[in-house]
Design a protein around this motif. Structure first.
Motif, PDB file in Angstrom:
ATOM      1  N   LEU A  43       1.451  -1.500  -0.185  1.00  0.00           N
ATOM      2  CA  LEU A  43      -0.316  -0.096  -0.001  1.00  0.00           C
ATOM      3  C   LEU A  43       0.644   0.960   0.157  1.00  0.00           C
ATOM      4  CD1 LEU A  43      -2.626  -1.374   2.902  1.00  0.00           C
ATOM      5  CD2 LEU A  43      -2.979  -1.025   0.546  1.00  0.00           C
ATOM      6  N   ALA A  44       0.506   2.232  -0.226  1.00  0.00           N
ATOM      7  CA  ALA A  44       0.880   3.977  -0.291  1.00  0.00           C
ATOM      8  C   ALA A  44      -0.426   5.132  -0.111  1.00  0.00           C
ATOM      9  CB  ALA A  44       1.817   3.842  -1.916  1.00  0.00           C
ATOM     10  N   LEU A  45       0.511   5.643   0.573  1.00  0.00           N
ATOM     11  CA  LEU A  45      -0.336   6.550   0.680  1.00  0.00           C
ATOM     12  C   LEU A  45       0.153   7.996   0.843  1.00  0.00           C
ATOM     13  CD1 LEU A  45      -2.755   7.779   3.047  1.00  0.00           C
ATOM     14  CD2 LEU A  45      -1.396   8.215   4.857  1.00  0.00           C
ATOM     15  N   VAL A  46      -0.660   8.751  -0.271  1.00  0.00           N
ATOM     16  CA  VAL A  46       0.143   9.984  -0.788  1.00  0.00           C
ATOM     17  C   VAL A  46      -0.642  11.348  -0.522  1.00  0.00           C
ATOM     18  CG1 VAL A  46      -0.027  11.516  -2.478  1.00  0.00           C
ATOM     19  CG2 VAL A  46       0.546   9.470  -2.903  1.00  0.00           C
ATOM     20  N   VAL A  47      -0.144  12.712   0.626  1.00  0.00           N
ATOM     21  CA  VAL A  47      -0.777  13.241   1.323  1.00  0.00           C
ATOM     22  C   VAL A  47      -0.772  14.583   0.382  1.00  0.00           C
ATOM     23  CG1 VAL A  47      -1.981  14.591   3.270  1.00  0.00           C
ATOM     24  CG2 VAL A  47      -1.729  12.248   3.409  1.00  0.00           C
ATOM     25  N   GLU A  48      -2.105  15.199  -0.277  1.00  0.00           N
ATOM     26  CA  GLU A  48      -2.037  16.784  -0.967  1.00  0.00           C
ATOM     27  C   GLU A  48      -2.835  17.521  -0.795  1.00  0.00           C
ATOM     28  OE1 GLU A  48      -0.613  14.642  -4.728  1.00  0.00           O
ATOM     29  OE2 GLU A  48      -2.945  14.317  -5.028  1.00  0.00           O
ATOM     30  N   ASP A  49      -2.475  18.884  -0.828  1.00  0.00           N
ATOM     31  CA  ASP A  49      -3.110  19.477  -1.317  1.00  0.00           C
ATOM     32  C   ASP A  49      -2.982  20.355  -2.752  1.00  0.00           C
ATOM     33  OD1 ASP A  49      -3.961  22.169  -1.156  1.00  0.00           O
ATOM     34  OD2 ASP A  49      -2.711  23.425   0.227  1.00  0.00           O
ATOM     35  N   PRO A  50      -4.273  20.095  -3.198  1.00  0.00           N
ATOM     36  CA  PRO A  50      -3.942  21.019  -4.487  1.00  0.00           C
ATOM     37  C   PRO A  50      -4.454  22.209  -4.775  1.00  0.00           C
ATOM     38  CG  PRO A  50      -6.110  20.000  -4.122  1.00  0.00           C
ATOM     39  CD  PRO A  50      -5.037  19.889  -2.808  1.00  0.00           C
ATOM     40  N   ASP A  51      -4.560  23.081  -3.662  1.00  0.00           N
ATOM     41  CA  ASP A  51      -5.452  24.293  -3.980  1.00  0.00           C
ATOM     42  C   ASP A  51      -3.745  25.046  -3.470  1.00  0.00           C
ATOM     43  OD1 ASP A  51      -7.648  23.568  -3.982  1.00  0.00           O
ATOM     44  OD2 ASP A  51      -8.474  23.572  -2.223  1.00  0.00           O
ATOM     45  N   ALA A  52      -2.908  24.553  -3.622  1.00  0.00           N
ATOM     46  CA  ALA A  52      -1.578  25.060  -2.687  1.00  0.00           C
ATOM     47  C   ALA A  52      -1.437  26.861  -4.301  1.00  0.00           C
ATOM     48  CB  ALA A  52      -0.405  24.507  -2.230  1.00  0.00           C
ATOM     49  N   PRO A  53      -0.648  27.836  -3.870  1.00  0.00           N
ATOM     50  CA  PRO A  53      -0.487  28.720  -4.851  1.00  0.00           C
ATOM     51  C   PRO A  53       0.358  28.486  -5.930  1.00  0.00           C
ATOM     52  CG  PRO A  53      -0.449  29.900  -2.404  1.00  0.00           C
ATOM     53  CD  PRO A  53      -0.737  28.013  -2.191  1.00  0.00           C
ATOM     54  N   MET A  54       1.173  27.495  -5.656  1.00  0.00           N
ATOM     55  CA  MET A  54       2.257  27.268  -6.301  1.00  0.00           C
ATOM     56  C   MET A  54       1.935  26.033  -7.419  1.00  0.00           C
ATOM     57  SD  MET A  54       4.741  29.763  -6.140  1.00  0.00           S
ATOM     58  CE  MET A  54       6.456  28.955  -6.188  1.00  0.00           C
ATOM     59  N   GLY A  55       0.589  24.817  -6.745  1.00  0.00           N
ATOM     60  CA  GLY A  55      -0.025  24.097  -7.659  1.00  0.00           C
ATOM     61  C   GLY A  55       0.383  22.792  -6.359  1.00  0.00           C
ATOM     62  N   THR A  56       0.110  21.372  -6.701  1.00  0.00           N
ATOM     63  CA  THR A  56       0.266  20.964  -5.790  1.00  0.00           C
ATOM     64  C   THR A  56       0.554  20.418  -4.467  1.00  0.00           C
ATOM     65  OG1 THR A  56      -1.880  19.439  -7.168  1.00  0.00           O
ATOM     66  CG2 THR A  56      -0.547  18.565  -5.160  1.00  0.00           C
ATOM     67  N   TRP A  57       0.620  20.412  -3.686  1.00  0.00           N
ATOM     68  CA  TRP A  57       2.141  20.452  -2.159  1.00  0.00           C
ATOM     69  C   TRP A  57       1.614  19.240  -1.499  1.00  0.00           C
ATOM     70  CZ3 TRP A  57       5.134  24.676  -1.647  1.00  0.00           C
ATOM     71  CH2 TRP A  57       5.732  23.800  -0.226  1.00  0.00           C
ATOM     72  N   THR A  58       2.568  18.782  -1.665  1.00  0.00           N
ATOM     73  CA  THR A  58       2.293  17.112  -1.169  1.00  0.00           C
ATOM     74  C   THR A  58       3.182  16.983   0.615  1.00  0.00           C
ATOM     75  OG1 THR A  58       3.651  16.086  -2.979  1.00  0.00           O
ATOM     76  CG2 THR A  58       4.340  14.644  -1.302  1.00  0.00           C
ATOM     77  N   HIS A  59       2.307  16.674   1.638  1.00  0.00           N
ATOM     78  CA  HIS A  59       2.203  16.813   2.474  1.00  0.00           C
ATOM     79  C   HIS A  59       3.012  15.086   3.374  1.00  0.00           C
ATOM     80  CE1 HIS A  59       0.229  20.816   3.684  1.00  0.00           C
ATOM     81  NE2 HIS A  59      -0.377  20.326   2.567  1.00  0.00           N
ATOM     82  N   TRP A  60       3.188  14.217   2.751  1.00  0.00           N
ATOM     83  CA  TRP A  60       3.359  13.570   2.986  1.00  0.00           C
ATOM     84  C   TRP A  60       2.822  12.240   2.334  1.00  0.00           C
ATOM     85  CZ3 TRP A  60      -0.389  10.518   8.161  1.00  0.00           C
ATOM     86  CH2 TRP A  60       0.975   9.268   8.717  1.00  0.00           C
TER      87      TRP A  60
END
Length: 154
Positions: A43-60
């Motif tokens: 399994l893999a987990l990707v946590v991201e914010d697509p609303d970040a001003p610079m584009g998708t931001w990876t959190h984890w």
């Protein structure tokens, strides 16, 4: 049974409690999942914010999770390896492990916790970035699920 992920700390689409953000303790929220398909080898987990001003931001990024794993407890360490040999990648804060929401002041951002069931074991070193992880997963995703929370800095 369908692959599902959730957090007991916040509902789908609800506000992520401050302790899981960069304005609080900045610890990872608890996650639970079920319905891992029998053909899954990892399994893999990707946590991201697509609303970040610079584009998708990876959190984890977490990968090489055993398919028998049913979740991650709150406050996972920021180490290369987690229990069971799972590996953590580098987030866009340029550090290993979880980095909580810390958007600029303005409208709410969405944070997607995406769990992927893979038909292979990802024998990759810790410290990958999002692009390298997604490339390694290409063609190996047999199921995926997501949970979404929001956060806004006023």
């Amino acid at each position: 049974m369908k692959l599902e992920i959730r957090s007991p700390a916040f509902g789908y689409g609800a506000v992520i409690p401050q302790q899981y953000t960069g304005l609080g303790r900045d610890i990872s929220p608890p996650l639970e999942w079920s319905g891992v398909p029998g053909e899954a080898r990892s399994l893999a987990l990707v946590v991201e914010d697509p609303d970040a001003p610079m584009g998708t931001w990876t959190h984890w990024l977490v990968y090489a999770l055993s398919p028998q794993t049913r979740g991650l407890a709150e406050d996972q360490p920021r180490t290369q390896y987690l229990a069971g040999g799972a590996r953590q990648g580098i987030n866009d804060f340029r550090r290993l492990g979880y980095g909580g929401p810390l958007p600029p002041p303005g409208p709410p951002h969405r944070y997607f916790f995406r769990l992927y069931a893979l038909d292979c074991e990802l024998d990759l070193p810790p410290g990958l970035n999002r692009a390298r992880l997604l490339e390694a997963m290409k063609g190996h995703i047999v199921a995926q699920a997501e949970w979404m929370g929001t956060f806004q800095r006023k």
